[in-house]
Write a protein that holds these residues in place. Structure first.
Motif: not given
Length: 261
Positions: A25-31, A50-63, A148-152
Protein backbone atom coordinates in the motif's frame (compact mmCIF):
# COMPACT_ATOMS: atom_id res chain seq x y z
CA UNK A 1 5.02 2.03 36.08
CA UNK A 2 6.45 1.34 32.62
CA UNK A 3 6.76 4.21 30.19
CA UNK A 4 5.31 4.02 26.68
CA UNK A 5 7.77 3.84 23.80
CA UNK A 6 6.07 5.79 20.98
CA UNK A 7 8.45 4.76 18.19
CA UNK A 8 8.24 1.08 19.09
CA UNK A 9 4.46 1.30 19.41
CA UNK A 10 4.19 2.97 16.00
CA UNK A 11 6.46 0.39 14.39
CA UNK A 12 4.36 -2.45 15.78
CA UNK A 13 1.19 -0.77 14.54
CA UNK A 14 2.73 -0.44 11.08
CA UNK A 15 3.60 -4.13 11.05
CA UNK A 16 0.13 -5.11 12.25
CA UNK A 17 -1.50 -2.94 9.59
CA UNK A 18 0.69 -4.16 6.72
CA UNK A 19 0.19 -7.79 7.74
CA UNK A 20 -3.57 -7.42 7.22
CA UNK A 21 -3.29 -5.99 3.71
CA UNK A 22 -3.75 -8.19 0.66
CA UNK A 23 -1.10 -6.22 -1.24
CA UNK A 24 1.49 -3.45 -0.66
CA UNK A 25 0.00 0.00 0.00
CA UNK A 26 1.07 3.67 -0.34
CA UNK A 27 2.86 5.36 2.55
CA UNK A 28 -0.02 7.81 2.92
CA UNK A 29 -2.38 4.94 3.67
CA UNK A 30 0.03 3.60 6.29
CA UNK A 31 0.23 7.04 7.90
CA UNK A 32 -3.54 7.33 8.07
CA UNK A 33 -3.99 3.82 9.45
CA UNK A 34 -1.52 4.27 12.30
CA UNK A 35 -2.41 7.94 12.90
CA UNK A 36 1.01 9.40 12.18
CA UNK A 37 1.97 12.59 10.31
CA UNK A 38 3.04 11.61 6.82
CA UNK A 39 6.59 12.89 7.32
CA UNK A 40 6.92 10.77 10.48
CA UNK A 41 5.48 7.76 8.68
CA UNK A 42 8.06 8.10 5.89
CA UNK A 43 10.92 8.29 8.41
CA UNK A 44 9.59 5.28 10.30
CA UNK A 45 9.08 3.23 7.14
CA UNK A 46 12.59 4.07 5.95
CA UNK A 47 14.08 2.95 9.27
CA UNK A 48 12.05 -0.25 9.20
CA UNK A 49 13.15 -0.89 5.61
CA UNK A 50 16.81 -0.65 6.61
CA UNK A 51 16.19 -3.39 9.18
CA UNK A 52 14.24 -5.52 6.71
CA UNK A 53 10.87 -5.29 8.45
CA UNK A 54 9.17 -3.56 5.53
CA UNK A 55 9.84 -3.62 1.80
CA UNK A 56 9.66 -0.56 -0.45
CA UNK A 57 8.47 -1.28 -3.99
CA UNK A 58 9.98 1.87 -5.45
CA UNK A 59 8.60 1.44 -8.98
CA UNK A 60 5.04 1.32 -7.63
CA UNK A 61 5.60 3.67 -4.65
CA UNK A 62 4.16 1.06 -2.33
CA UNK A 63 5.17 -0.49 0.99
CA UNK A 64 4.66 -4.06 2.13
CA UNK A 65 5.58 -6.42 4.91
CA UNK A 66 9.30 -7.16 4.97
CA UNK A 67 11.21 -10.39 5.12
CA UNK A 68 12.55 -9.79 8.62
CA UNK A 69 8.98 -9.48 9.87
CA UNK A 70 8.10 -12.62 7.98
CA UNK A 71 11.00 -14.45 9.63
CA UNK A 72 9.68 -13.55 13.07
CA UNK A 73 6.27 -14.91 12.17
CA UNK A 74 7.72 -17.97 10.49
CA UNK A 75 9.66 -18.78 13.65
CA UNK A 76 6.42 -20.08 15.10
CA UNK A 77 5.47 -21.98 11.95
CA UNK A 78 8.96 -23.38 11.73
CA UNK A 79 8.82 -24.81 15.21
CA UNK A 80 5.42 -26.43 15.13
CA UNK A 81 2.28 -25.98 12.98
CA UNK A 82 3.56 -26.04 9.40
CA UNK A 83 5.99 -28.93 9.90
CA UNK A 84 3.48 -30.84 12.02
CA UNK A 85 0.66 -30.44 9.51
CA UNK A 86 2.92 -31.33 6.58
CA UNK A 87 4.53 -34.41 8.10
CA UNK A 88 1.85 -36.95 7.16
CA UNK A 89 1.26 -35.75 3.55
CA UNK A 90 5.01 -35.73 2.93
CA UNK A 91 5.40 -39.22 4.39
CA UNK A 92 2.64 -40.41 2.05
CA UNK A 93 4.40 -38.68 -0.85
CA UNK A 94 7.64 -40.54 -0.11
CA UNK A 95 5.75 -43.84 0.04
CA UNK A 96 4.04 -43.07 -3.28
CA UNK A 97 7.08 -42.05 -5.34
CA UNK A 98 9.85 -43.90 -3.50
CA UNK A 99 11.99 -40.76 -3.42
CA UNK A 100 13.01 -38.32 -0.68
CA UNK A 101 10.80 -35.27 -0.13
CA UNK A 102 11.05 -32.04 1.80
CA UNK A 103 9.23 -28.89 2.84
CA UNK A 104 10.82 -25.44 2.47
CA UNK A 105 9.90 -21.84 3.22
CA UNK A 106 11.10 -18.65 1.56
CA UNK A 107 13.39 -16.38 3.56
CA UNK A 108 14.65 -13.44 1.56
CA UNK A 109 16.54 -14.76 -1.45
CA UNK A 110 16.94 -18.16 0.15
CA UNK A 111 14.80 -21.12 1.04
CA UNK A 112 15.04 -22.74 4.46
CA UNK A 113 14.24 -26.45 4.74
CA UNK A 114 11.94 -27.17 7.68
CA UNK A 115 11.08 -30.83 7.11
CA UNK A 116 12.73 -33.72 5.27
CA UNK A 117 11.55 -37.29 4.80
CA UNK A 118 14.22 -39.53 3.33
CA UNK A 119 13.14 -42.54 1.29
CA UNK A 120 14.59 -45.90 2.36
CA UNK A 121 17.82 -46.71 0.57
CA UNK A 122 18.19 -43.26 -0.96
CA UNK A 123 21.36 -41.18 -0.46
CA UNK A 124 21.43 -38.20 1.93
CA UNK A 125 20.71 -34.79 0.41
CA UNK A 126 21.91 -31.28 1.17
CA UNK A 127 18.36 -30.34 2.18
CA UNK A 128 18.60 -31.21 5.87
CA UNK A 129 16.34 -29.31 8.24
CA UNK A 130 17.70 -25.80 8.78
CA UNK A 131 19.80 -25.71 5.60
CA UNK A 132 19.50 -22.56 3.46
CA UNK A 133 19.97 -22.52 -0.31
CA UNK A 134 19.58 -19.82 -2.97
CA UNK A 135 15.88 -19.67 -3.86
CA UNK A 136 16.47 -18.98 -7.56
CA UNK A 137 18.49 -22.21 -7.93
CA UNK A 138 16.14 -24.61 -6.15
CA UNK A 139 12.87 -26.08 -7.37
CA UNK A 140 11.44 -25.31 -3.92
CA UNK A 141 12.34 -21.63 -4.21
CA UNK A 142 11.21 -21.29 -7.81
CA UNK A 143 7.81 -22.77 -6.97
CA UNK A 144 7.31 -20.11 -4.30
CA UNK A 145 8.78 -17.22 -6.31
CA UNK A 146 6.39 -18.05 -9.16
CA UNK A 147 3.46 -17.19 -6.86
CA UNK A 148 4.80 -13.69 -6.11
CA UNK A 149 3.97 -10.56 -8.06
CA UNK A 150 6.47 -9.13 -10.54
CA UNK A 151 7.21 -6.23 -8.18
CA UNK A 152 7.88 -8.59 -5.27
CA UNK A 153 10.30 -10.68 -7.33
CA UNK A 154 11.97 -7.50 -8.61
CA UNK A 155 12.43 -6.26 -5.04
CA UNK A 156 14.18 -9.52 -4.13
CA UNK A 157 16.26 -9.79 -7.31
CA UNK A 158 16.80 -6.25 -8.65
CA UNK A 159 20.05 -6.91 -10.53
CA UNK A 160 22.84 -9.40 -11.22
CA UNK A 161 24.37 -8.92 -7.77
CA UNK A 162 21.34 -10.60 -6.19
CA UNK A 163 22.09 -13.97 -7.83
CA UNK A 164 24.28 -16.78 -6.52
CA UNK A 165 25.85 -19.43 -8.75
CA UNK A 166 26.56 -23.06 -7.87
CA UNK A 167 28.24 -25.28 -10.45
CA UNK A 168 27.92 -22.53 -13.09
CA UNK A 169 24.22 -23.15 -13.67
CA UNK A 170 20.95 -21.33 -13.01
CA UNK A 171 19.63 -17.82 -13.70
CA UNK A 172 22.03 -14.91 -13.27
CA UNK A 173 19.85 -11.95 -14.35
CA UNK A 174 16.35 -10.69 -13.51
CA UNK A 175 15.29 -11.38 -17.10
CA UNK A 176 16.44 -15.00 -16.97
CA UNK A 177 14.63 -15.50 -13.67
CA UNK A 178 11.48 -13.90 -15.04
CA UNK A 179 11.43 -16.29 -18.00
CA UNK A 180 12.07 -19.26 -15.71
CA UNK A 181 9.21 -18.29 -13.39
CA UNK A 182 6.87 -17.80 -16.36
CA UNK A 183 7.61 -21.36 -17.47
CA UNK A 184 7.02 -22.54 -13.90
CA UNK A 185 3.57 -20.93 -13.81
CA UNK A 186 2.63 -22.47 -17.15
CA UNK A 187 3.68 -25.97 -16.02
CA UNK A 188 2.16 -25.65 -12.57
CA UNK A 189 5.33 -26.95 -10.92
CA UNK A 190 9.01 -26.00 -10.67
CA UNK A 191 12.04 -28.05 -11.63
CA UNK A 192 15.80 -28.00 -11.35
CA UNK A 193 18.38 -30.50 -12.55
CA UNK A 194 21.95 -30.44 -11.28
CA UNK A 195 21.85 -26.77 -10.29
CA UNK A 196 22.01 -27.50 -6.55
CA UNK A 197 23.82 -30.85 -6.59
CA UNK A 198 25.17 -32.42 -9.80
CA UNK A 199 23.35 -35.64 -10.60
CA UNK A 200 20.23 -34.78 -8.62
CA UNK A 201 16.99 -33.24 -9.85
CA UNK A 202 13.91 -31.89 -8.07
CA UNK A 203 10.24 -31.16 -8.73
CA UNK A 204 8.37 -28.74 -6.45
CA UNK A 205 4.88 -27.29 -6.01
CA UNK A 206 3.93 -24.24 -3.92
CA UNK A 207 1.48 -24.66 -1.06
CA UNK A 208 -1.64 -22.49 -1.21
CA UNK A 209 -1.90 -20.67 2.11
CA UNK A 210 -5.15 -19.93 3.96
CA UNK A 211 -7.15 -16.93 2.66
CA UNK A 212 -5.44 -13.63 3.36
CA UNK A 213 -2.00 -15.19 3.77
CA UNK A 214 0.85 -15.16 1.27
CA UNK A 215 2.31 -18.35 -0.16
CA UNK A 216 5.79 -18.86 1.28
CA UNK A 217 6.16 -22.65 1.36
CA UNK A 218 6.55 -25.52 -1.09
CA UNK A 219 6.85 -29.29 -1.26
CA UNK A 220 9.53 -30.96 -3.37
CA UNK A 221 10.82 -34.39 -4.32
CA UNK A 222 14.50 -34.87 -5.11
CA UNK A 223 15.90 -37.89 -6.95
CA UNK A 224 19.14 -39.21 -8.44
CA UNK A 225 18.73 -38.20 -12.08
CA UNK A 226 21.58 -40.46 -13.19
CA UNK A 227 20.07 -43.63 -11.71
CA UNK A 228 16.33 -43.00 -11.23
CA UNK A 229 13.97 -42.04 -14.03
CA UNK A 230 10.55 -41.30 -12.51
CA UNK A 231 7.72 -40.60 -14.93
CA UNK A 232 7.52 -36.76 -14.98
CA UNK A 233 3.73 -36.48 -15.12
CA UNK A 234 3.22 -38.98 -12.30
CA UNK A 235 5.91 -37.35 -10.15
CA UNK A 236 4.53 -33.80 -10.55
CA UNK A 237 0.99 -35.05 -9.90
CA UNK A 238 2.09 -36.73 -6.66
CA UNK A 239 3.89 -33.61 -5.47
CA UNK A 240 0.87 -31.48 -6.38
CA UNK A 241 -1.40 -33.82 -4.40
CA UNK A 242 0.84 -33.53 -1.34
CA UNK A 243 0.89 -29.72 -1.59
CA UNK A 244 -2.90 -29.68 -1.85
CA UNK A 245 -3.24 -31.95 1.19
CA UNK A 246 -1.00 -29.65 3.25
CA UNK A 247 -2.97 -26.60 2.09
CA UNK A 248 -6.21 -28.28 3.19
CA UNK A 249 -4.72 -28.99 6.60
CA UNK A 250 -3.51 -25.39 6.92
CA UNK A 251 -6.96 -24.03 6.08
CA UNK A 252 -8.53 -26.35 8.62
CA UNK A 253 -6.08 -25.28 11.32
CA UNK A 254 -6.65 -21.62 10.45
CA UNK A 255 -10.43 -22.04 10.68
CA UNK A 256 -10.16 -23.74 14.06
CA UNK A 257 -7.89 -20.99 15.35
CA UNK A 258 -10.16 -18.17 14.18
CA UNK A 259 -13.38 -19.91 15.14
CA UNK A 260 -16.85 -18.67 14.06
CA UNK A 261 -16.97 -15.03 12.99
Amino acid sequence: MSRPVPAATSALRVLRFLSTQAAPVPAARVADAVELPRSSAYHLLSAMEREGFVTHYADDRLWGIGLAAYEVGVGYSRQEPLARLARMPIARLVDTVGQSAHLAILHGREVVYVLEERAPGKPPLVTDVGVRLPAALTASGRAILATLSASQVRALFPDRSAFVERHGRGPTTPTALRHLLTDTRIRGHATEDGEVTPGFASVAVAIDSPPGAATFASVAVTYDSERDTPEPAELSAAVREAAAAIATRLRGASARTLGPR
